[in-house]
Design an enzyme around this catalytic site. Sequence first.
Site, mmCIF file in Angstrom:
data_model
loop_
_atom_site.group_PDB
_atom_site.id
_atom_site.type_symbol
_atom_site.label_atom_id
_atom_site.label_comp_id
_atom_site.label_asym_id
_atom_site.label_seq_id
_atom_site.Cartn_x
_atom_site.Cartn_y
_atom_site.Cartn_z
ATOM 1 N N CYS A 59 -22.700 -13.958 -4.955
ATOM 2 C CA CYS A 59 -21.232 -13.849 -4.853
ATOM 3 C C CYS A 59 -20.499 -14.745 -5.836
ATOM 4 O O CYS A 59 -19.386 -14.440 -6.247
ATOM 5 C CB CYS A 59 -20.787 -14.139 -3.426
ATOM 6 S SG CYS A 59 -21.422 -12.921 -2.268
ATOM 7 N N ASN A 110 -17.040 -6.094 0.214
ATOM 8 C CA ASN A 110 -17.509 -7.226 -0.588
ATOM 9 C C ASN A 110 -18.409 -6.672 -1.691
ATOM 10 O O ASN A 110 -19.474 -6.131 -1.406
ATOM 11 C CB ASN A 110 -18.266 -8.178 0.341
ATOM 12 C CG ASN A 110 -18.851 -9.391 -0.379
ATOM 13 O OD1 ASN A 110 -19.013 -9.382 -1.597
ATOM 14 N ND2 ASN A 110 -19.171 -10.422 0.380
ATOM 15 N N HIS A 140 -13.181 -14.810 -4.142
ATOM 16 C CA HIS A 140 -14.231 -13.802 -3.981
ATOM 17 C C HIS A 140 -13.957 -13.081 -2.661
ATOM 18 O O HIS A 140 -13.679 -13.730 -1.643
ATOM 19 C CB HIS A 140 -15.604 -14.476 -3.966
ATOM 20 C CG HIS A 140 -16.653 -13.634 -3.322
ATOM 21 N ND1 HIS A 140 -16.921 -12.355 -3.741
ATOM 22 C CD2 HIS A 140 -17.478 -13.876 -2.266
ATOM 23 C CE1 HIS A 140 -17.875 -11.852 -2.971
ATOM 24 N NE2 HIS A 140 -18.225 -12.750 -2.074
HETATM 25 C C1 COA Z 1 -20.696 -10.921 9.600
HETATM 26 C C2 COA Z 1 -19.513 -11.264 10.480
HETATM 27 C C3 COA Z 1 -18.391 -10.285 10.226
HETATM 28 C C4 COA Z 1 -19.964 -11.109 11.918
HETATM 29 O O1 COA Z 1 -18.931 -11.483 12.790
HETATM 30 P P1 COA Z 1 -19.221 -12.504 13.995
HETATM 31 O O2 COA Z 1 -18.009 -12.595 14.790
HETATM 32 O O3 COA Z 1 -19.758 -13.748 13.392
HETATM 33 O O4 COA Z 1 -20.289 -11.694 14.791
HETATM 34 P P2 COA Z 1 -21.768 -12.069 15.236
HETATM 35 O O5 COA Z 1 -22.716 -11.929 14.086
HETATM 36 O O6 COA Z 1 -21.726 -13.373 15.964
HETATM 37 O O7 COA Z 1 -21.999 -10.880 16.245
HETATM 38 C C5 COA Z 1 -21.161 -10.675 17.374
HETATM 39 C C6 COA Z 1 -21.578 -9.397 18.064
HETATM 40 O O8 COA Z 1 -21.194 -8.255 17.267
HETATM 41 C C7 COA Z 1 -22.321 -7.421 17.044
HETATM 42 N N1 COA Z 1 -22.199 -6.795 15.731
HETATM 43 C C8 COA Z 1 -22.664 -7.254 14.553
HETATM 44 N N2 COA Z 1 -22.328 -6.388 13.575
HETATM 45 C C9 COA Z 1 -21.638 -5.385 14.144
HETATM 46 C C10 COA Z 1 -21.042 -4.215 13.651
HETATM 47 N N3 COA Z 1 -21.067 -3.890 12.367
HETATM 48 N N4 COA Z 1 -20.420 -3.409 14.529
HETATM 49 C C11 COA Z 1 -20.361 -3.694 15.837
HETATM 50 N N5 COA Z 1 -20.913 -4.803 16.362
HETATM 51 C C12 COA Z 1 -21.560 -5.623 15.525
HETATM 52 C C13 COA Z 1 -23.505 -8.335 17.145
HETATM 53 O O9 COA Z 1 -24.662 -7.596 17.481
HETATM 54 C C14 COA Z 1 -23.083 -9.266 18.261
HETATM 55 O O10 COA Z 1 -23.293 -8.623 19.489
HETATM 56 P P3 COA Z 1 -23.743 -9.457 20.787
HETATM 57 O O11 COA Z 1 -22.637 -10.420 21.037
HETATM 58 O O12 COA Z 1 -23.883 -8.395 21.810
HETATM 59 O O13 COA Z 1 -25.028 -10.112 20.391
HETATM 60 C C15 COA Z 1 -19.016 -12.705 10.247
HETATM 61 O O14 COA Z 1 -19.943 -13.629 10.745
HETATM 62 C C16 COA Z 1 -18.758 -12.976 8.823
HETATM 63 O O15 COA Z 1 -17.932 -12.354 8.202
HETATM 64 N N6 COA Z 1 -19.432 -13.996 8.250
HETATM 65 C C17 COA Z 1 -19.287 -14.297 6.855
HETATM 66 C C18 COA Z 1 -20.186 -13.420 6.103
HETATM 67 C C19 COA Z 1 -19.804 -13.255 4.673
HETATM 68 O O16 COA Z 1 -18.705 -13.467 4.269
HETATM 69 N N7 COA Z 1 -20.773 -12.830 3.925
HETATM 70 C C20 COA Z 1 -20.578 -12.520 2.571
HETATM 71 C C21 COA Z 1 -21.300 -13.444 1.710
HETATM 72 S S1 COA Z 1 -20.251 -14.447 0.796
#
Ligand code: COA
Length: 339
Positions: free
Chosen positions: A104, A296, A266
């Site tokens: 990224c 992204n 980014h």
């Molecule tokens: C990935 C991201 C959106 C996930 O959101 P979050 O609130 O942290 O969610 P979690 O990973 O804790 O998951 C929460 C729940 O949603 C579920 N879930 C994950 N992806 C899902 C999706 N696409 N659709 C529906 N549910 C989903 C998980 O299974 C979990 O369920 P559970 O509570 O029953 O176990 C978030 O963590 C994020 O944006 N992180 C930064 C990642 C990033 O920017 N990456 C790019 C690299 S720079």
Amino acid sequence: MYVPNQVFTNYDLMKYMDTSDEWIQERTGIKERRFADRTGETTATMGIAASKIAIERAGLTASDIDFIVFATLSPDYYFPGCGVLVQRAMKMKEIGALDIRNQCSGFVYALSVADQFIRTGMYKNILVIGSEKHSFGLDMSTRGRNVSVIFGDGAGAVVLQPTEKQGQGIMSTHLHSDGESAEILAMYNPGTHANHWTEKRVADFNDAEVSDMFMSKEMIDKAQNFPFMDGPAVFKKAAVKFPEVIMEALSKNGLLPSDIDMLIPHQANLRIAQHVQQTLGLSDDKVFNNIQKYGNTTAASVPIALCEAWETGKIKEGDLVCLAAFGSGFTWASALLRW
Ligand SMILES: CC(C)(COP(=O)(O)OP(=O)(O)OC[C@H]1O[C@@H](n2cnc3c(N)ncnc32)[C@H](O)[C@@H]1OP(=O)(O)O)[C@@H](O)C(=O)NCCC(=O)NCCS
């Protein structure tokens, strides 16, 4: 910039996995992304499409380019890199071509490398590209949904040149890494890691045939060939490092957040960008976001956003523009430019 024509909405993703438009928009801000044509487009061809526009806008032709820096994590080949494919396809001279693997933050790293070559006088017209074809490497089942809903395809490019104008151009770049969390956002396989770096077994090698070490049927059956991300851990680190590296760039130049005319973060996640905006106390018109339309796009996100901000008149000559990125590695970086 170049993005593929094919729009893939959150509703389209719902045909493949258990997810919802509401979940994706609420957590990431993304409404849709572009997916490259399955066989007609590659990371290199999208990079070339963006490069042609950049070179034309710079008033140059491909033969004027004297160095290529290509940032991507989704190259056409494991090796060689995409830079040489650009050199060949654009019929350039036998110039140097360097591929950057910083995910990224790849484009900001690439810009920094090009900036050093310009400053030393080694090159005069450097083509800097960020391009990704994520759609080929995502787990589109429910198993991979936390990663797959975030990423999209596309490319952006700039031509970097020396300037005589006082106070214009790249003021400084700032590059960082912390490998402590290398496995938190990573694609382990195919690779030569042999489970060396983490207690988590990310592939099974003990019983594998020698010729199956790099990519085995078992790896594919167990879906070990897809990217892994601990989303919450990435979010926490990004929320700290984004503002930190922006402040570093400002203080190096004796400036304050209020001096920024346009921040191009980014496009990792709209929530992260909003957190950065709040931390720095910037108004809505000082931060550019287009993750809603493209997801992204990793190394392509900063040049795509830069291009759209410029094309829509949101960046004008003399503006103080800050680019900042954070991602896998972890690596993070910023660049401060006077447009
Ligand atoms: C990935 C991201 C959106 C996930 O959101 P979050 O609130 O942290 O969610 P979690 O990973 O804790 O998951 C929460 C729940 O949603 C579920 N879930 C994950 N992806 C899902 C999706 N696409 N659709 C529906 N549910 C989903 C998980 O299974 C979990 O369920 P559970 O509570 O029953 O176990 C978030 O963590 C994020 O944006 N992180 C930064 C990642 C990033 O920017 N990456 C790019 C690299 S720079």
